[in-house]
Write a protein that holds these residues in place. Structure first.
Motif, mmCIF file in Angstrom:
data_model
loop_
_atom_site.group_PDB
_atom_site.id
_atom_site.type_symbol
_atom_site.label_atom_id
_atom_site.label_comp_id
_atom_site.label_asym_id
_atom_site.label_seq_id
_atom_site.Cartn_x
_atom_site.Cartn_y
_atom_site.Cartn_z
ATOM 1 N N TYR A 1 3.815 5.588 -5.628
ATOM 2 C CA TYR A 1 3.642 5.549 -7.083
ATOM 3 C C TYR A 1 2.642 6.614 -7.509
ATOM 4 O O TYR A 1 2.892 7.403 -8.409
ATOM 5 N N ALA A 2 1.492 6.639 -6.809
ATOM 6 C CA ALA A 2 0.442 7.580 -7.189
ATOM 7 C C ALA A 2 0.911 9.013 -7.011
ATOM 8 O O ALA A 2 0.612 9.889 -7.831
ATOM 9 N N ILE B 1 3.772 1.499 -1.371
ATOM 10 C CA ILE B 1 4.290 1.641 -2.728
ATOM 11 C C ILE B 1 3.223 2.218 -3.640
ATOM 12 O O ILE B 1 3.490 3.099 -4.454
ATOM 13 N N ALA B 2 1.988 1.780 -3.457
ATOM 14 C CA ALA B 2 0.890 2.346 -4.246
ATOM 15 C C ALA B 2 0.804 3.845 -3.998
ATOM 16 O O ALA B 2 0.616 4.637 -4.927
ATOM 17 N N PHE C 1 0.827 -1.212 0.000
ATOM 18 C CA PHE C 1 0.000 0.000 0.000
ATOM 19 C C PHE C 1 0.860 1.261 0.000
ATOM 20 O O PHE C 1 0.513 2.254 -0.631
ATOM 21 N N PHE D 1 3.178 9.660 -9.931
ATOM 22 C CA PHE D 1 2.494 9.511 -11.211
ATOM 23 C C PHE D 1 1.635 10.740 -11.507
ATOM 24 O O PHE D 1 1.538 11.197 -12.642
ATOM 25 N N ASN D 2 0.986 11.297 -10.460
ATOM 26 C CA ASN D 2 0.158 12.480 -10.646
ATOM 27 C C ASN D 2 1.027 13.714 -10.488
ATOM 28 O O ASN D 2 1.769 13.841 -9.509
#
Lengths: 518, 266
Positions: B116-117, B112-113, B110, B120-121
């Protein structure tokens, strides 16, 4: 001691904490799921016998490809290896049972519920997961997979994953803490080492898969946006997290087979294993590298070129420790007094054919090659040479080797010979043509195809039907031998690991007195 | 076994409670599927049936796990706390450490999510999100950090044999945990974004929600510990359950520090 286990009804097996009984239950359930997964493979192959659509609809075909892989990976290969591990790891380290026997019972008995969810998902409205066992979103989003099939798949994997994680803890603690006096780490048989390394991989990687599918579950049902571009998420994130588990999963499925082969080859070469410590270190290296190469499954997703290069180099490095193992097995046989029992034939078959799977893996690791053959039958051929020629043949070698210990009776060698040679031929008949299909560009997971690929597909289908039928020989052999097989004695193969020092089958708690290893 | 065993390994008798907790877990999984199926299909009776199955499953799981837990406590009482075989003590310790390691990896997915998010944004937090103010999380951080201190205090008291301080500080730790949970709920009720309002809400609620659930589990472990201490369990030398609960509590603490740093502060 025999009076303890006089009554053996369902309740006995439901509540048992005996690692040998639990191990056997794992093996039997793995065998059942092997045939369920095999039936699905037959449906795939029969549909692909000719171009055009004949047997099943494309949607059912997609479900079959996804569920064939799911059943084989989570319910046949892993539990099969866990079964042998459960039975033999405690004995080989000289312990009366696993470290946490009740947890061991839990790990087994949660699997039927996981299996029921998976099987049930085939019969609900909308069918099961049809997006491949990799369940990539957006294909598995509510939009494209509206039925509950994918939810059932996710929950089934959750339960199987919990079983794996707790089982891994059990294996690690058993091996670290329950070794008999004198059994230092570097005196442990290689099979035990393989399970120590595998259990580490399971412990580290499986919770990450649980995280990935939890996010997919909330994306599907609670409106979250982890993998949804509209909400700021990214489907590629799923691929990263999924492969962080699923690449090590390949090693989870092959390392215990390495371990079995490393027991069988020295026994039937009448020699000590060549390069024991190199074998141990190479296994640890394979596992460590295996954790950091996941993105080689995703070259074509639009990754940074530097990242692709790094993942390519790391992946190719794995060939080095694997090569150490293959050459050490060959060096063990070199100059040995070889005895070609069925177990030994399977072990040699394993070395020959698994190496093919390893070599095609190196090809796939090369970024430019992967761009050409990504998602083609070349990948299917590669992974089946790893799983069928590798894990499956390893399991069969283990079965012929250890069945006498587990039952006290020998499997029929004559039938076993037929089983081995027919398996060897049909296996190659099935999967070798797939290399050519892949190089010719046939995509995987399609129900219909260009007629130019017909010949190779027909050969593969004939091979697959044969392969399935041949396995009945093995079942017949097991059933017959457990009743009327020749009495094996304690040490039929003259092996020198601890399991051969006790009676066949071993009594409850294995050892009258803990063995002392010198 | 007829002869005396020459080892200290724990070889328990068969038990029905592990499979009962399997049944509970299985029922809950099926109930979840039924809930999902009936939600989209507009079947009020089916939904009720699903909810009943969920409750029955949860109760079965709690029954199975609870009885299992009681069995372990009973066994350790019968063994006594003066002399615990070394292998047994080590097995428990190894087991708990590896269990916590697997939990770390679960949270890693979680985190890492989230990372990443946030990379990414381009705009992070997303412009439509009104992020929560920092006051409440600061208070929560102080609460959890103090609870880490109180449990260590209790441990020292246990080693020194000061039962009174031990009991008091163990209870205080659990209470701090529950106050944390209360404040977390208060914060949720103030939040201007929901689980389904884009990636920020998804990551925020999944991370803090799973952490909150772990705080709850840790608090329950502490309450059981409190009960056992009142009954006079454990010795100055042997108190694995205390240590296991404390390790778990520190793990929950560390996850919160990560959450506070990366989700709230930075």
């Amino acid at each position: 001691m025999a009076t303890e286990t006089a009554k053996k009804g369902f309740l006995h097996y439901l509540t048992t904490v005996d690692h040998k009984e639990i191990g056997k239950m794992y093996l039997i359930s793995a065998l059942i799921f092997f045939f369920i997964g095999g039936a699905m493979a037959w449906m795939i192959r029969l549909e692909l016998f000719e171009p055009g659509q004949q047997l099943i609809s494309p949607d059912v075909f997609n479900q079959m490809t996804a569920m064939h892989a799911t059943f084989m990976i989570f319910f046949a290969i892993i539990p099969g290896l866990v079964g042998f591990g459960n039975y033999f790891v405690p004995i080989m380290v000289g312990s009366p049972d696993m470290a946490f026997p009740r947890l061991n019972n839990w790990s087994f008995w949660v699997m039927p519920f996981a299996g029921a969810l998976m099987l049930g998902s085939l019969f609900v409205e909308g069918g099961s997961n049809a997006a491949g066992w990799t369940i990539y979103p957006p294909l598995t989003d509510k939009l494209y997979s509206p039925g509950v099939g994918v939810d059932m798949w996710i929950l089934g994997v959750h339960l199987a994953g919990a079983s794996s994680i707790l089982g891994a803890i059990n294996f690690i603690v058993t091996i670290l803490n329950m070794r008999a006096p004198g059994m230092s780490l570097f005196k442990m048989p290689l099979f035990v080492w393989s399970w120590l390394v595998t259990a580490w991989l399971m412990l580290i990687a499986t919770p990450v898969l649980a995280g990935a599918i939890t996010m997919l579950l909330t994306d599907r049902n609670f409106g979250t946006s982890f993998f949804n571009m509209a909400g700021g998420g990214d489907p590629v994130l799923f691929q990263h997290i999924f492969w962080f588990y699923s690449h090590p999963a390949v090693y989870i499925m092959i390392l215990p087979a390495f371990g079995m082969i490393s027991e069988i080859i020295p026994t039937f070469s009448r020699k000590k294993l060549f390069g024991y410590s190199a074998m141990v270190y190479s296994m640890a290296t394979i596992a460590a590298l295996g954790l950091i190469v996941w993105a080689h499954h995703m070259y074509t997703v639009g990754m940074d070129l530097v990242a692709q290069t790094i993942f390519m180099s790391m992946t190719m490095l794995i060939a080095v420790p694997t090569g150490v193992k293959v050459f050490s097995w060959m060096a063990t046989m070199w100059g040995g007094r070889l005895e070609f029992t069925v177990a030994m034939k399977y072990a040699i078959g394993f070395i020959a054919l698994f190496t093919l799977g390893g070599l095609s893996g190196v090809m796939l690791a090369a970024v430019p090659v992967d761009y050409m053959v990504h998602d083609t039958y070349f990948v299917v051929a590669h992974i089946h040479y790893v799983f069928v020629a590798g894990s499956f043949m390893g399991l069969m070698a283990g079965l012929y080797y250890w069945f006498p210990k587990m039952s006290g009776r020998k499997l029929c060698e004559k039938l076993g010979n037929w089983h081995f040679w027919l398996t060897f031929v049909t296996l190659n008949l099935t999967f070798f043509p797939m290399h050519f299909l892949g190089l010719m560009g046939m995509p995987r997971r399609i129900a219909d195809y260009n007629p130019i690929w017909t010949d190779m597909n027909q050969i593969a289908t004939i091979g697959a039907i044969g392969f399935g039928l041949v396995q009945l020989l093995m079942v017949y052999n097991v059933i017959r031998a457990s009743k009327k097989g020749a009495v094996a004695g304690d040490n039929p193969w003259e092996g020198d690991t601890l399991e051969w020092t006790i009676s066949s089958p071993p009594t409850a708690h294995n050892f009258e007195k803990l063995p002392v290893v010198k | 076994m007829s002869h005396t065993q020459d080892h200290d390994f724990h070889v328990p008798k068969p038990s029905i409670w592990p499979p009962v907790s399997c049944l509970g877990a299985g029922l809950m999984a099926f109930a979840f599927v039924m809930m999902v199926a009936t939600k989209s299909a507009d079947m009020p009776w089916g939904a009720l049936y699903a909810q009943i199955t969920m409750v029955v499953g949860l109760l079965t799981l709690v029954l199975g796990a609870g009885k299992w837990w009681c069995m372990l406590i009973k066994e350790s009482r019968e063994r006594g706390y003066d002399k615990v075989p070394k292998v047994l003590d080590l097995a428990n310790r190894y087991g708990m450490v590896f269990f916590i390691a697997s939990e770390v990896m679960f949270f890693a997915a979680f985190f890492i999510a989230y990372f990443y998010a946030s990379t990414f944004n381009i705009v992070w937090p997303p412009s439509n999100i009104e992020v929560l103010s920092i006051e409440l999380p600061v208070i929560n951080t102080l609460l959890l950090l103090s609870s880490g201190a109180t449990i260590s205090w209790a441990h020292h008291a246990l080693i020194k044999g000061d039962r009174k301080t031990l009991v008091r500080y163990t209870l205080l730790t659990a209470v701090l945990g529950f106050i944390f949970l209360g404040l977390q709920m208060l914060e949720y009720s103030h939040a201007a974004f929901a689980f389904d309002s884009g990636i920020y809400g998804s990551a925020f609620y999944l991370l803090t929600g799973f952490h909150g659930f772990h705080v709850f589990v840790g608090s329950v472990m502490l309450l059981v510990l409190y009960k056992r201490l009142k009954k006079g369990d454990f010795s100055q030398k042997h108190h694995f359950y205390f240590e296991g609960a404390a390790w778990y509590w520190h793990f929950v603490d560390v996850v919160w520090i990560g959450l506070f740093l990366f989700v709230y502060a930075l």
